[in-house]
Design an enzyme around this catalytic site. Structure first.
Site, PDB file in Angstrom:
ATOM      1  NE  ARG A  80     -19.536  57.229   8.418  1.00  0.00           N
ATOM      2  CZ  ARG A  80     -19.908  57.087   9.688  1.00  0.00           C
ATOM      3  NH1 ARG A  80     -19.682  58.055  10.540  1.00  0.00           N
ATOM      4  NH2 ARG A  80     -20.486  55.985  10.111  1.00  0.00           N
ATOM      5  CD  GLU A 117     -23.648  45.238  21.881  1.00  0.00           C
ATOM      6  OE1 GLU A 117     -23.682  46.163  21.054  1.00  0.00           O
ATOM      7  OE2 GLU A 117     -24.174  45.280  23.001  1.00  0.00           O
TER       8      GLU A 117
END
Ligand SMILES: O=P(O)(O)OC[C@H]1O[C@H](OP(=O)(O)OP(=O)(O)O)[C@H](O)[C@@H]1O
Ligand SMILES: Nc1ncnc2[nH]cnc12
Length: 193
Positions: A80, A117
């Site tokens: 994007r 993460e």
């Protein structure tokens, strides 16, 4: 707001980190609940992209904010971020480079590995993309945890660039991504939840 059957993302009217309040970007962004996973509210810019005047307005506003950083080149983060970097480069009369996911760019590349993460990721650019003394402003659509942007900045520096600033349309302030990024981040719309 276009009648797209989905909810506008919540929050007060948008402003910028430079304090300008004249363009209500939030009216053109929709929040899609539970995408791509349950519990995530996805901030979808598709409704902005398909509205010519609104998209023009967003790019004009961001161009105004980026110009004072005097970039010599822009960089967009896949995918994007490419939507941002391409029109911004034309608007500012500059070129732009693609920072891509691994093994997408031909020829010699430079990469930067970073932690997610759970697990790891890598971002790459072409080794011959920069000229000496380049000032590269980094573009993406959204700042969330800041991991992607921090890695992109490290990659550009590894390749020899100065990075005076980064810019996104959207900042998810509750994720505190700014804390991981050591350059000014300019944003047009901030969400607090
Ligand atoms: O601040 P962070 O927590 O790192 O997240 C922000 C990044 O996540 C999204 O990209 P995504 O990986 O979904 O790829 P896409 O642009 O190809 O949809 C977004 O466009 C940013 O690049
Ligand atoms: N909530 C979110 N909406 C859209 N793009 C994202 N990238 C990371 N988190 C996101």
């Amino acid at each position: 707001m276009p009648d797209n059957g989905l909810t506008p993302a919540s929050g007060a009217s948008s402003g910028t980190s430079s304090g300008t309040q004249d363009f209500d970007l939030k009216a053109h962004i929709r929040g899609v609940p539970d995408f791509p996973k349950p519990g995530i509210l996805f901030y979808d810019i598709s409704t902005l992209l398909r509205d010519g005047p609104a998209w023009r307005g967003a790019m004009d506003r961001l161009a105004e904010i980026i110009r004072p950083y005097r970039p010599t080149l822009l960089a967009g983060i896949e995918s994007r971020g490419f939507l941002m970097a391409a029109p911004m480069a034309l608007e500012l009369g500059l070129g732009f480079i693609m920072l891509r996911k691994p093994r997408k760019l031909p020829g010699a590349t430079i990469g930067y590995d970073y932690d997610l993460e759970y697990g790891k990721d890598r971002i790459e650019m072409q080794a011959d993309a920069l000229r000496p003394g380049e000032r590269v402003v980094l573009l993406d659509d959204l700042l969330a945890t800041g991991g992607t942007m921090a890695a992109a900045i490290q990659l550009l520096r590894k390749a020899g660039a100065e990075v005076p600033a980064a810019a996104t349309l959207i900042e998810l302030r509750f994720l505190n991504g700014r804390a991981r990024v050591d350059v000014p981040v300019e944003t047009l719309a901030t969400y607090d939840d």
